[in-house]
Design a protein around this motif. Structure first.
Motif, mmCIF file in Angstrom:
data_model
loop_
_atom_site.group_PDB
_atom_site.id
_atom_site.type_symbol
_atom_site.label_atom_id
_atom_site.label_comp_id
_atom_site.label_asym_id
_atom_site.label_seq_id
_atom_site.Cartn_x
_atom_site.Cartn_y
_atom_site.Cartn_z
ATOM 1 N N LEU A 137 1.072 -1.288 0.028
ATOM 2 C CA LEU A 137 0.214 0.389 -0.028
ATOM 3 C C LEU A 137 0.793 1.280 -0.010
ATOM 4 C CD1 LEU A 137 -2.757 -0.540 2.910
ATOM 5 C CD2 LEU A 137 -3.231 -0.258 0.104
ATOM 6 N N ASN A 138 2.147 1.062 0.572
ATOM 7 C CA ASN A 138 3.181 2.414 1.026
ATOM 8 C C ASN A 138 3.332 2.850 -0.824
ATOM 9 O OD1 ASN A 138 2.709 2.140 3.346
ATOM 10 N ND2 ASN A 138 4.507 1.612 4.130
ATOM 11 N N LEU A 139 3.271 1.842 -1.493
ATOM 12 C CA LEU A 139 3.999 1.718 -3.204
ATOM 13 C C LEU A 139 3.074 2.307 -4.249
ATOM 14 C CD1 LEU A 139 5.544 -1.428 -2.819
ATOM 15 C CD2 LEU A 139 7.180 0.948 -2.442
ATOM 16 N N SER B 196 -2.618 5.244 7.432
ATOM 17 C CA SER B 196 -3.393 5.411 6.510
ATOM 18 C C SER B 196 -3.636 5.181 4.913
ATOM 19 C CB SER B 196 -1.642 7.079 6.344
ATOM 20 O OG SER B 196 -1.132 6.874 5.960
ATOM 21 N N SER B 197 -2.931 4.288 4.780
ATOM 22 C CA SER B 197 -3.180 3.846 3.296
ATOM 23 C C SER B 197 -3.819 2.543 3.410
ATOM 24 C CB SER B 197 -1.918 3.428 3.117
ATOM 25 O OG SER B 197 -0.734 4.045 2.702
ATOM 26 N N SER B 198 -4.907 2.226 4.854
ATOM 27 C CA SER B 198 -5.673 1.246 4.487
ATOM 28 C C SER B 198 -6.990 1.579 3.360
ATOM 29 C CB SER B 198 -5.808 0.640 5.862
ATOM 30 O OG SER B 198 -7.258 1.246 6.413
ATOM 31 N N SER B 199 -7.382 2.872 3.513
ATOM 32 C CA SER B 199 -8.842 3.116 3.001
ATOM 33 C C SER B 199 -8.737 2.801 1.341
ATOM 34 C CB SER B 199 -8.789 4.664 2.841
ATOM 35 O OG SER B 199 -7.945 5.460 2.768
ATOM 36 N N LYS B 200 -6.840 3.050 0.908
ATOM 37 C CA LYS B 200 -7.049 2.225 -0.403
ATOM 38 C C LYS B 200 -7.311 0.991 -1.340
ATOM 39 C CE LYS B 200 -3.110 5.975 -1.072
ATOM 40 N NZ LYS B 200 -1.912 6.154 -2.200
ATOM 41 N N ALA B 201 -7.292 -0.109 0.072
ATOM 42 C CA ALA B 201 -6.989 -1.400 0.172
ATOM 43 C C ALA B 201 -9.233 -2.090 0.297
ATOM 44 C CB ALA B 201 -6.072 -2.137 1.608
ATOM 45 N N HIS B 202 -9.321 -2.699 -0.712
ATOM 46 C CA HIS B 202 -10.841 -3.267 -0.963
ATOM 47 C C HIS B 202 -10.326 -4.579 -0.137
ATOM 48 C CE1 HIS B 202 -11.190 1.100 -1.779
ATOM 49 N NE2 HIS B 202 -10.781 1.100 -2.112
ATOM 50 N N LEU B 203 -11.575 -5.075 -0.419
ATOM 51 C CA LEU B 203 -11.556 -7.269 -0.320
ATOM 52 C C LEU B 203 -12.642 -7.050 -0.037
ATOM 53 C CD1 LEU B 203 -10.127 -6.944 3.883
ATOM 54 C CD2 LEU B 203 -8.537 -7.102 1.850
ATOM 55 N N LYS C 35 -7.900 -5.943 9.268
ATOM 56 C CA LYS C 35 -7.004 -5.272 11.328
ATOM 57 C C LYS C 35 -5.966 -5.691 11.099
ATOM 58 C CE LYS C 35 -7.131 -6.896 15.801
ATOM 59 N NZ LYS C 35 -7.607 -7.206 16.508
ATOM 60 N N TYR C 36 -4.988 -6.205 9.635
ATOM 61 C CA TYR C 36 -4.039 -6.300 9.864
ATOM 62 C C TYR C 36 -3.481 -4.974 9.033
ATOM 63 C CZ TYR C 36 1.236 -6.974 7.533
ATOM 64 O OH TYR C 36 2.049 -6.831 7.139
ATOM 65 N N LEU C 37 -3.993 -4.446 7.870
ATOM 66 C CA LEU C 37 -4.186 -3.181 6.877
ATOM 67 C C LEU C 37 -3.928 -2.424 7.489
ATOM 68 C CD1 LEU C 37 -5.657 -4.666 3.523
ATOM 69 C CD2 LEU C 37 -3.440 -4.472 4.203
ATOM 70 N N GLU C 38 -4.814 -2.255 8.938
ATOM 71 C CA GLU C 38 -5.329 -0.977 8.938
ATOM 72 C C GLU C 38 -4.274 -0.641 10.213
ATOM 73 O OE1 GLU C 38 -9.429 -1.664 11.069
ATOM 74 O OE2 GLU C 38 -9.986 -0.846 9.097
#
Length: 103
Positions: free
Chosen positions: A2-4, A34-41, A26-29
């Protein structure tokens, strides 16, 4: 990972089991708050997600180290989705639907 990704990009995890989503979220959060909102599961497979996102397989770029062409900045204008990873065989169905690949 996510940082990339760029500021306007999103990361979609597909074909997940329903039970794997809460611990992964939970792991991503906790690791990239700061970037976890960019991840969609998603439990949906990639082809279903491509349709839901309003795209087509022609706008999907398969990232493959054996691809004949290198990934280039202008590919961002050509493709909507860059697919990394997955189970061998799933990508073949995208190749049959005219998806291109880059290394």
């Amino acid at each position: 990972m996510l940082n990339l990704i760029g500021p306007s990009s999103q990361l979609h995890f597909t074909s997940l089991s329903q039970s794997s989503i809460p611990p992964l979220q939970k792991y991503l959060e906790t690791t990239t708050p700061s970037s976890s909102s960019k991840a969609h599961l998603h439990t949906d497979p990639i082809l279903t997600l491509v349709e839901k996102l309003g795209s087509t397989s022609a706008k999907v770029c398969l990232l493959d180290p054996r691809a004949p062409k290198e990934l280039a900045p202008e590919d961002g204008e050509t493709f909507d989705i860059f697919l990394y990873g997955g189970i061998l065989g799933k990508s073949n169905s995208l190749n049959e639907k005219s998806a291109e690949s880059r290394r």
